[in-house]
Design an enzyme around this catalytic site. Structure first.
Site, PDB file in Angstrom:
ATOM      1  N   ASP A   1       0.877  -1.149   0.000  1.00 39.05           N
ATOM      2  CA  ASP A   1       0.000   0.000   0.000  1.00 39.05           C
ATOM      3  C   ASP A   1       0.927   1.215   0.000  1.00 39.05           C
ATOM      4  O   ASP A   1       2.048   1.126   0.470  1.00 39.05           O
ATOM      5  CB  ASP A   1      -0.817  -0.061   1.290  1.00 39.05           C
ATOM      6  CG  ASP A   1      -1.976   0.900   1.280  1.00 39.05           C
ATOM      7  OD1 ASP A   1      -2.454   1.213   0.187  1.00 39.05           O
ATOM      8  OD2 ASP A   1      -2.374   1.319   2.366  1.00 39.05           O
TER       9      ASP A   1
ATOM     10  N   ASP B   1      -0.820  -0.560   6.179  1.00 38.31           N
ATOM     11  CA  ASP B   1      -0.682   0.053   7.497  1.00 38.31           C
ATOM     12  C   ASP B   1      -1.892  -0.229   8.378  1.00 38.31           C
ATOM     13  O   ASP B   1      -2.010   0.292   9.470  1.00 38.31           O
ATOM     14  CB  ASP B   1      -0.454   1.566   7.373  1.00 38.31           C
ATOM     15  CG  ASP B   1      -1.629   2.265   6.698  1.00 38.31           C
ATOM     16  OD1 ASP B   1      -2.533   1.561   6.200  1.00 38.31           O
ATOM     17  OD2 ASP B   1      -1.642   3.495   6.666  1.00 38.31           O
TER      18      ASP B   1
ATOM     19  N   ASP C   1      -7.233  -1.483   5.077  1.00 40.11           N
ATOM     20  CA  ASP C   1      -6.804  -2.540   4.152  1.00 40.11           C
ATOM     21  C   ASP C   1      -6.930  -3.954   4.713  1.00 40.11           C
ATOM     22  O   ASP C   1      -6.343  -4.888   4.188  1.00 40.11           O
ATOM     23  CB  ASP C   1      -5.414  -2.273   3.560  1.00 40.11           C
ATOM     24  CG  ASP C   1      -4.429  -1.760   4.578  1.00 40.11           C
ATOM     25  OD1 ASP C   1      -4.636  -2.049   5.761  1.00 40.11           O
ATOM     26  OD2 ASP C   1      -3.465  -1.087   4.186  1.00 40.11           O
TER      27      ASP C   1
HETATM   28  P1  ADP Z   1      -4.091   4.580   0.023  1.00 40.32           P
HETATM   29  O1  ADP Z   1      -3.811   4.124   1.403  1.00 40.32           O
HETATM   30  O2  ADP Z   1      -3.505   3.717  -1.002  1.00 40.32           O
HETATM   31  O3  ADP Z   1      -3.781   6.029  -0.225  1.00 40.32           O
HETATM   32  P2  ADP Z   1      -6.932   4.752   0.643  1.00 40.32           P
HETATM   33  O4  ADP Z   1      -7.956   3.772   0.233  1.00 40.32           O
HETATM   34  O5  ADP Z   1      -6.609   4.857   2.075  1.00 40.32           O
HETATM   35  O6  ADP Z   1      -5.656   4.413  -0.219  1.00 40.32           O
HETATM   36  O7  ADP Z   1      -7.365   6.187   0.130  1.00 40.32           O
HETATM   37  C1  ADP Z   1      -7.547   6.439  -1.242  1.00 40.32           C
HETATM   38  C2  ADP Z   1      -7.917   7.864  -1.519  1.00 40.32           C
HETATM   39  O8  ADP Z   1      -9.239   8.132  -1.047  1.00 40.32           O
HETATM   40  C3  ADP Z   1      -7.048   8.880  -0.836  1.00 40.32           C
HETATM   41  O9  ADP Z   1      -5.897   9.181  -1.579  1.00 40.32           O
HETATM   42  C4  ADP Z   1      -7.982  10.073  -0.724  1.00 40.32           C
HETATM   43  O10 ADP Z   1      -7.991  10.789  -1.928  1.00 40.32           O
HETATM   44  C5  ADP Z   1      -9.340   9.438  -0.528  1.00 40.32           C
HETATM   45  N1  ADP Z   1      -9.713   9.355   0.885  1.00 40.32           N
HETATM   46  C6  ADP Z   1      -9.858   8.222   1.616  1.00 40.32           C
HETATM   47  N2  ADP Z   1     -10.217   8.512   2.870  1.00 40.32           N
HETATM   48  C7  ADP Z   1     -10.276   9.855   2.961  1.00 40.32           C
HETATM   49  C8  ADP Z   1     -10.597  10.789   4.000  1.00 40.32           C
HETATM   50  N3  ADP Z   1     -10.888  10.380   5.234  1.00 40.32           N
HETATM   51  N4  ADP Z   1     -10.545  12.088   3.706  1.00 40.32           N
HETATM   52  C9  ADP Z   1     -10.249  12.521   2.478  1.00 40.32           C
HETATM   53  N5  ADP Z   1      -9.956  11.716   1.456  1.00 40.32           N
HETATM   54  C10 ADP Z   1      -9.970  10.399   1.682  1.00 40.32           C
HETATM   55 MG    MG Z   2      -4.233   3.082   3.224  1.00 45.73          MG
END
Ligand code: ADP
Ligand code: MG
Length: 622
Positions: free
Chosen positions: A322, A516, A520
């Site tokens: 990730d 992390d 996930d």
């Molecule tokens: P990664 O850990 O690979 O970045 P995530 O699934 O955690 O993937 O998040 C993907 C995207 O979704 C982030 O880059 C962001 O743009 C958006 N996102 C997720 N959760 C939030 C949040 N709580 N606030 C704002 N944007 C979010």
């Molecule tokens: Mg993540």
């Protein structure tokens, strides 16, 4: 040495002295000689004989106790008193050695994992009292003095100090902690007095979870261990039947051919093969090697939940990471803000920070940090977090949506296209676009070294998956040198990508997913191996993963793989070495060139070497 081991040692010494002594007394009468030798024989062997008899009663006939009992009783019946007693004696020496080695690695692990707190200080009537951590209720205030371990997870209500997390992470870097900070049990308080309001029960605290995990890790057996158990199940009876045949068939053939039968000669050979064939070296040294590997890993802050995972780790060919929080710090900083007409930048940031109040995504944390002011939780309601998109909530009675482009598209809100690169957080209030906040994450200092480390550990492909925008993802991937990058994925898409890889790879190759622990968990459990990092804090990760890296250091992934490879090498060395020596000796024993003395040396010697080799698994140097 434990009491039990000391007792065995005393028995060994007494019976050894007696055996040597009696051997020099010239006794002609065989009955007196038998009576004399029975003393050291029973002193040293009574428990083995008892276990053999109990085994027969319980229907588990063929074990090493049985082999030893038959071999030594047989030798004594044939008048070889010295040999019979000596075999038992050496067997016990070997057993003692092995139980000492097992005890030592167990102690090593517990010393490494010296995190179990014995008490918690609770204030009662103006005095500090030491109580069992189990009895402390959630929300109580405990005091941790310099030099003491933090017994229960909580939040500091007063005081500041430096905390040593080395027992948890294997890293000696101290961490500063002050009022308002969360602290994790298992750290050692180094300087100031801390008063901590507990947020969990002892049983739910990090330290208990880690201890449970380490203690249960030997329950999950590796394939090699299962193989040995199954092998011993068929091998031992097969050897016994073989020995019986060796004792009966050749003499009968001799009789048929009109030669002297040579019963006692063949019987001795049969007994010798029984001694040689004792499978103890394998049975003990293989679990011991895994035990050592798991212990060596925990010294480095890598918790492996079972030997099966250590074994799988050694076959890792694909590492899927990730991005956020794994390869990057996950600590975003606001680099730019653009507010729509009629909206101020303060309003924009405030709406974002409030809507994110309940989220623990790294993005959310950084927005709250940038906002800087305390958040009144009563002004936030109806929060909904949409994985891979962002969050929506009612803030001050107005509907706020905070997230990426996908979220805006989903809500049909036109948005501005930022010119600068960075992770985009778009904000809409009551269905109207309010502007965007650009934030940027920092790549971890050693992320590049971590990717290189994986390559040199023999990993075929390093893949980075992320929900972040393509531009950001590609830049990070380029800098780190990962082989494949997939961006703009929803959590479910990550599972899909992992499944595609799982389907295309060879069955023997294993795929590890490193995350992390923030949103996930599904991928962690879908991969052959789920590795969670930065577990100091995210306890969901401790549960969902097979392997837990206690700190945020991605280089530990390669370290873990190297430890597993070393452990498996040791296991294979032991299997090959022990079996080779056994088969050679069996052959020589059957044709009569190997007497019982050599047999016992071969058996005990192989075991000692195998056990010594196994204890190497505990030590790992970069
Ligand atoms: P990664 O850990 O690979 O970045 P995530 O699934 O955690 O993937 O998040 C993907 C995207 O979704 C982030 O880059 C962001 O743009 C958006 N996102 C997720 N959760 C939030 C949040 N709580 N606030 C704002 N944007 C979010
Ligand atoms: Mg993540």
């Amino acid at each position: 040495m434990t009491k039990k081991q000391k007792k065995v040692l005393i028995r060994i010494i007494i019976s050894a002295v007696l055996v040597v002594g009696f051997n020099f007394i010239p006794v002609e009468n065989p009955y007196i000689k038998l009576a004399l030798f029975m003393i050291p024989y029973l002193i040293i062997g009574y428990d083995i004989l008892k276990k053999a008899v109990m085994g027969i009663i319980h229907g588990q006939v063929f074990d090493e106790n049985f082999l030893m009992a038959v071999a030594t009783v047989g030798a004594i019946v044939l008048g070889e008193y010295l040999e019979g007693t000596a075999v038992m004696l050496f067997y016990q020496i070997g057993e003692l050695f092995q139980s000492y080695a097992v005890g030592k690695s167990r102690r090593n692990i517990t010393a490494l994992m010296d995190i179990r707190p014995d008490y918690a200080n609770v204030e009662q009537d103006g005095e500090l009292k030491q109580v069992d951590p189990d009895e402390v209720e959630v929300g109580s205030v405990i005091t941790v003095q310099p030099g003491e371990k933090v017994p229960i997870d909580g939040v500091i209500v007063s005081g500041s100090s430096t905390l040593n997390t080395s027992a948890l992470t294997g890293e000696s870097l101290p961490r500063e902690a002050a009022e308002g900070d969360e602290v994790i049990s298992g750290c050692v308080n180094m300087s100031g007095v801390l008063r901590i309001r507990t947020t969990k029960e002892f049983g739910e605290s990090t330290v208990s979870k880690i201890l449970d995990l380490v203690e249960n890790s030997s329950m999950k057996k590796s394939r090699s261990e299962n193989f040995i158990t199954r092998f011993a199940k068929y091998y031992t009876p097969a050897v016994c039947i073989g020995a019986l045949a060796l004792a009966l068939v050749p003499p009968m053939v001799n009789l048929l051919l009109g030669n002297p039968a040579g019963w006692s000669d063949w019987l001795i050979r049969a007994l010798t093969t029984l001694v040689i064939s004792c499978p103890c070296a394998l049975v003990i040294s293989i679990p011991l090697s895994f035990f050592g590997g798991i212990g060596g890993a925990s010294a480095k802050g890598i918790l492996v939940k079972g030997s099966n995972y250590l074994e799988a780790l050694s076959q890792t060919a694909y590492v899927v990471c990730d991005k956020t929080g794994t390869l990057t710090k996950g600590v975003f900083e606001v680099t730019y803000m653009e507010a729509a007409d009629g909206v101020s930048k303060e309003e924009l940031l405030e709406a974002a920070a409030y809507a994110e109040n309940y989220s623990n995504h790294p993005i959310s944390k950084s927005l709250k940090q940038a906002y800087g002011k305390p958040i009144d939780p009563e002004r936030v309601t109806d929060v909904e977090e949409i994985g891979g998109h962002g969050v929506t909530a009612v803030v001050n009675g107005r509907r706020a949506a905070v997230g990426n482009v996908k979220l805006m598209k989903k809500l049909n809100i036109p948005y501005l296209e930022p010119e600068k690169t960075g992770t985009e957080v778009h904000v809409a209030i009551d269905g109207r676009y309010a502007g965007y906040i650009l934030i940027s994450d920092v790549i971890k200092d050693n992320a590049k070294a971590a990717v290189l480390g994986l390559k040199s550990a023999g990993v075929k492909q390093v893949v980075m998956l992320t929900g972040d925008a393509k531009k950001v993802a590609d830049a990070v991937a380029e800098e780190l040198g990962v082989d494949v990058v997939k961006s703009e994925l929803l959590p479910a898409d990550k599972v899909g990508e992992v499944e595609k890889l799982l389907a295309s790879k060879d069955k023997k190759e294993k795929l590890a997913f490193v995350g992390d622990g923030v949103n996930d968990a599904p991928v962690l459990s879908r991969a052959d191996l789920g590795i969670a990092m930065g577990a100091l804090g995210a306890d969901a990760a401790i549960e969902a993963a097979d392997i837990v890296l206690m700190d945020d250091d991605p280089e530990k992934i390669a370290t873990a793989i190297n430890i597993s490879r070393k452990t498996l090498r040791i296991v294979h060395q032991n299997i090959v070495f022990a079996l080779a020596v056994k088969f050679i000796c069996l052959g020589l024993g059957a044709v009569g060139t190997l007497n019982m003395w050599w047999a016992i040396f071969a058996d005990v010697g192989v075991m000692i070497l195998a056990v010594l080799n196994a204890t190497r698994a505990l030590k790992y140097r970069q």
